[in-house]
Enzyme design. Structure first.
Site, PDB file in Angstrom:
ATOM      1  N   HIS A 151       0.639  -1.272   0.098  1.00 37.27           N
ATOM      2  CA  HIS A 151      -0.008   0.121  -0.043  1.00 37.27           C
ATOM      3  C   HIS A 151       0.889   1.068  -0.004  1.00 37.27           C
ATOM      4  O   HIS A 151       0.712   2.177   0.897  1.00 37.27           O
ATOM      5  CB  HIS A 151      -0.957  -0.106   1.268  1.00 37.27           C
ATOM      6  N   GLU A 188      -0.531   0.991  -5.612  1.00 36.52           N
ATOM      7  CA  GLU A 188      -0.317  -0.055  -4.813  1.00 36.52           C
ATOM      8  C   GLU A 188      -0.548  -1.483  -5.639  1.00 36.52           C
ATOM      9  O   GLU A 188      -1.354  -1.691  -6.218  1.00 36.52           O
ATOM     10  CB  GLU A 188      -1.743   0.025  -4.013  1.00 36.52           C
TER      11      GLU A 188
HETATM   12  C1  BG6 Z   1      -6.990   1.854  -0.605  1.00 37.05           C
HETATM   13  C2  BG6 Z   1      -8.349   1.701  -0.867  1.00 37.05           C
HETATM   14  O1  BG6 Z   1      -5.971   1.002  -0.877  1.00 37.05           O
HETATM   15  O2  BG6 Z   1      -6.646   2.192   0.876  1.00 37.05           O
HETATM   16  C3  BG6 Z   1      -9.178   2.641  -0.220  1.00 37.05           C
HETATM   17  O3  BG6 Z   1      -8.504   1.528  -2.155  1.00 37.05           O
HETATM   18  C4  BG6 Z   1      -8.943   2.844   1.023  1.00 37.05           C
HETATM   19  O4  BG6 Z   1     -10.708   2.222  -0.722  1.00 37.05           O
HETATM   20  C5  BG6 Z   1      -7.405   3.144   1.419  1.00 37.05           C
HETATM   21  O5  BG6 Z   1      -9.786   4.070   1.434  1.00 37.05           O
HETATM   22  C6  BG6 Z   1      -6.974   3.433   2.858  1.00 37.05           C
HETATM   23  O6  BG6 Z   1      -7.502   2.299   3.582  1.00 37.05           O
HETATM   24  P1  BG6 Z   1      -7.241   2.515   5.239  1.00 37.05           P
HETATM   25  O7  BG6 Z   1      -8.013   1.402   5.889  1.00 37.05           O
HETATM   26  O8  BG6 Z   1      -5.867   2.625   5.413  1.00 37.05           O
HETATM   27  O9  BG6 Z   1      -7.982   3.614   5.677  1.00 37.05           O
END
Ligand code: BG6
Length: 298
Positions: free
Chosen positions: A160, A265
């Site tokens: 991510h 990502e």
């Molecule tokens: C991304 C998703 O990978 O992560 C989004 O596609 C999401 O939908 C984002 O909002 C952040 O996620 P989190 O759980 O870290 O707030």
């Protein structure tokens, strides 16, 4: 010293440039800083928690065994993005001198019990090994997933990565036109028609089965800022929260920080990977500096 380990984190410094470094928290094995020549390549929220109280908002959190939320059997009780990012990994040590390379491991005994127990009732045995390699102008992260159980189980994987940019409104991502994506906001699958990905509002799309031969480039005002290469990671999530979503995230600061980041990502999230007992699967992300624009057709 090229590798320095404290109780809570590991810092690698490149032997030929003390201003090129990477910092990895044991919590989530989260890379929360990567600098090349003193310049931050990753975005980190100024309100990010680095104390293990919640996943880090920024850097490169690790997503396993599920991306987002899933209603599939065994996953329906897991929180968004699983438990790898909120478990404390074990630092295994340095495996290469130059480029400095280190490894971290996660297995059920180390995993955050509250969350791990929600994956198939905490019944799946696994080992994850994360390798982080800091080269002069690149950062390679490799994950190896091993099924140490007597039965098969399935999973998603995703890096991510929050990439630092100067301004999202000046930024484009190339080499995704023509690919099929699932738009998480529209809840629709379609073929990407835009000649380049640009940003004017919240953006949340999963580009699926993108050939790993395709380089992804983050380009700002005609200049390549980041190159992203993938090994065995066919899917690419592109995300920017924009105004309202950033406001709603308590750990996203400053609130206009969405201008300074874009998440690209690499993962395997379009479907689950089924891993048989005793088998291993691995995938890598390589982010590197380099100016040449490369346009590739579908
Ligand atoms: C991304 C998703 O990978 O992560 C989004 O596609 C999401 O939908 C984002 O909002 C952040 O996620 P989190 O759980 O870290 O707030």
């Amino acid at each position: 010293m090229p590798v320095e380990a404290t109780e809570t984190e590991v810092i690698l410094t490149h032997p030929s440039d003390p201003l090129t470094s990477v910092k990895i928290l044991n919590y989530g094995a989260t890379i929360y800083s990567w600098k090349v020549g003193g310049v931050d390549q990753l975005w980190l929220s100024s309100a990010a928690k680095l104390d293990g109280s919640k996943p880090v908002r920024g850097g490169i959190p690790l997503v396993f065994p599920v991306f987002g939320k899933s209603q599939d059997e065994g996953f329906e009780n897991l929180p968004q993005h699983g438990f790898a990012r909120n478990s404390t990994w074990e630092f295994l040590g340095q495996t290469k001198e130059n480029p400095p390379t280190v490894e971290f491991a996660l297995s059920p005994d180390l995993a955050n019990k509250d969350v791990y127990s929600k994956w198939d009732n905490g019944d799946n045995d696994f080992t994850l090994i994360l390798t982080v390699e800091l080269d002069k102008d690149s950062l390679k992260t490799t994950i190896e997933v091993e099924n140490t159980d007597k039965k098969p189980w399935k999973f998603n994987w995703l890096f991510h990565s929050y990439l630092a940019i100067n301004d999202i409104t000046d930024t484009l991502i190339n080499n995704l036109p023509g690919e099929y994506c699932y738009d998480q906001l529209l809840k629709e699958t379609y073929q990407e028609k835009a000649p380049a990905i640009t940003f004017h509002e919240e953006f949340d799309r999963i580009y699926k089965k993108v050939s790993t031969g395709k380089l992804l480039q983050v380009i700002e005002l005609g200049k390549v800022i980041h190159n992203i290469e993938r090994e065995n990671l066919p899917d690419v999530v592109v995300w920017n929260p924009w105004v309202e979503k950033a406001k709603g995230m308590g750990d996203f600061e400053p609130k206009d920080g969405f201008h300074k980041m874009v998440c690209v990502e690499p993962g395997h999230v379009g479907d689950f990977i089924t891993l048989q007992p005793g088998k291993k699967w691995s995938g890598s992300q390589i982010i590197y500096k380099g100016d040449a624009i490369k346009l590739q057709s579908v």
